[in-house]
Design an enzyme around this catalytic site. Sequence first.
Site, mmCIF file in Angstrom:
data_model
loop_
_atom_site.group_PDB
_atom_site.id
_atom_site.type_symbol
_atom_site.label_atom_id
_atom_site.label_comp_id
_atom_site.label_asym_id
_atom_site.label_seq_id
_atom_site.Cartn_x
_atom_site.Cartn_y
_atom_site.Cartn_z
ATOM 1 N N CYS A 1 -16.735 -33.557 11.132
ATOM 2 C CA CYS A 1 -17.198 -33.151 12.461
ATOM 3 C C CYS A 1 -16.026 -32.936 13.415
ATOM 4 C CB CYS A 1 -18.160 -34.198 13.017
ATOM 5 S SG CYS A 1 -17.570 -35.896 12.893
ATOM 6 N N HIS B 1 -18.047 -37.366 19.893
ATOM 7 C CA HIS B 1 -16.599 -37.504 20.013
ATOM 8 C C HIS B 1 -16.129 -36.673 21.207
ATOM 9 C CE1 HIS B 1 -16.499 -39.168 15.949
ATOM 10 N NE2 HIS B 1 -17.007 -38.066 15.441
#
Lengths: 353, 353
Positions: A140, A220
């Site tokens: 990711c 994130h």
Amino acid sequence: MLSVGVNGYGTIGKRVADAVRVQPDMRVAGVTKTKPGAEAAIAEERGYPLYTIEQDRLDLFREAGFEPAGLIEELVQESDVIVDATPGGVGETYLPMYREYDTPAIFQGKEDHEMVDASFNARANFGECVGADYLRVVSCNTTGLTRTLAPLVDNYEIEAARATLVRRGGDPDQSERGPINDTIPDPVDIPSHHGPDIGTVLPEIDVTTVALRVPTTLMHVHAVSLTLAASPDPAEVASVLDDESRVFLVPEYLDVEGIAALAEYGRDRGRPRGDMWESCLWDGSLTVDGRELYFIQAVHQESNVVPENIDAIRAITGSMDAADSMQLTDEQLGIGNWPGQLRDAPTPTPPSE
Amino acid sequence: MLSVGVNGYGTIGKRVADAVRVQPDMRVAGVTKTKPGAEAAIAEERGYPLYTIEQDRLDLFREAGFEPAGLIEELVQESDVIVDATPGGVGETYLPMYREYDTPAIFQGKEDHEMVDASFNARANFGECVGADYLRVVSCNTTGLTRTLAPLVDNYEIEAARATLVRRGGDPDQSERGPINDTIPDPVDIPSHHGPDIGTVLPEIDVTTVALRVPTTLMHVHAVSLTLAASPDPAEVASVLDDESRVFLVPEYLDVEGIAALAEYGRDRGRPRGDMWESCLWDGSLTVDGRELYFIQAVHQESNVVPENIDAIRAITGSMDAADSMQLTDEQLGIGNWPGQLRDAPTPTPPSE
């Protein structure tokens, strides 16, 4: 019609199955689950044939009231492609089975690059992956960075790239994980593995990444700085990024302060599970200072590799080219349907003349 | 013997008072508190004369069983120096009173640089602050960065400096503050104010800072990257930093993973309140890649400006020079009493010859 088996119906696998379901050129052959439970129940509800990994488990599922379709070997055999979304490191243990049944497979970012024919990002290297037997969709964080860096690499000469990754501690359902009230250099070594990993799909750029883990679960966050060979035009940079369907330039007028507000926005817009497939780049952070380019972006770790898995299915089967695949994936999922910063931002009324 | 009044006996003020108390050349003339409570009780217990800000408040303190010494005007009048540790922006409202009684004053980092004669960091610009009437100790983040950057500026030609600041949401006692489960670009604009603020004490370097706020309370964390004119020797960089008493190169053998473990280490070592006055730089993060220098450090927002306030008292009164003041402050507080990475790290036994 491609038959796609999903091995590991968890955080990524369940999203990939749902994304496969809405593509016109593929169907879900089945999914695997090691244990009965809520996710298995959802799989049955959605009509995904439910496989498991060994005979004893079949009984376990039956005792819990499920109607399992069979064992994973059958699923691998009848699938045109397997998407392996098992936990990191587990995918490797299934490789011999995929080989045995001659079924091409797509692994996730925690498996080793060396294990597969190529690592994959649709924007960066779709063409190089066509016809491979085994692919790996990069993680990711790597996917999120590659999506913003690839168009910049195409348009500018980049001398250096650095990113600080402020990583979520765990996914929303991993409530047993930490950290609590801690910021942890993870790893303390520089660069973290993410920078080199970008090189597996976008070798034109060398990115140094520093990673820290914090007590969040939603996304994130990346603070990125690039040194270009020449000072770029900020409006042009914004336009280059805004042209990417998988980059969401978060407009300032939305007043989206952080990842919590971003996640809420995704839920409000009716995204499945609130998923934010795009790299979400705060337009207000896009800054040019001489030859330095700065920005801050957020990456939804649960979902941003899902469109890449769909494109990887078409690359590995050679059934479509990059542009057609990405466009179809985006249309079917609804990617890029944000109000664009440059397209739709409310324009202040000019003073009457 | 300098009489030091502390206006605002809160997070910073109470630490400054305790630090003043242990210096041989100064005494606590008194402290101010707007409300009775636990901190006021500690002040009385430690023998700090307790002042308040208006007549009505005197009654409030008396009703609560305290024995206030008087009103702030008296404290300002009898102090040689005031350390103003009132909340951000409040210090400005006291400036007329300090002027009226001709008492030099030291403000904290949230007050405006323009309000004072100079901003202060002992390592960077002590000399320029000698004899000023009003000083401002730069904020915790700025102090923490200045401490590691100043020696690097002294030893290397730095072409560019960038830092991502992962800021704590609030102090441990500010449990009503956020964020919960969020990473917030704060501000979203780049640079954040910290970079330019470093310029007020260390104008030789231009630092671009990006700031994010996360759900932690213990320390800020900085991911720093510098571009030097030439590739430095990593061991020399470590030595330059290790020579700084207010930089703690956290040795790898301590296995201190993050800020929680750092804070625990400070408590275990008997630091008052567990305070970590130094910039705590993970030795394992110190990385040289060509002309790029990277490191990760932690900064204890509650305490790291405390030694600077002590030094600022000596600068503003012209009572000692930089080297003597810093050494005395460090000795009296116990700063730099860590096991040094280079000094005390266990050396592997060499193979017998």
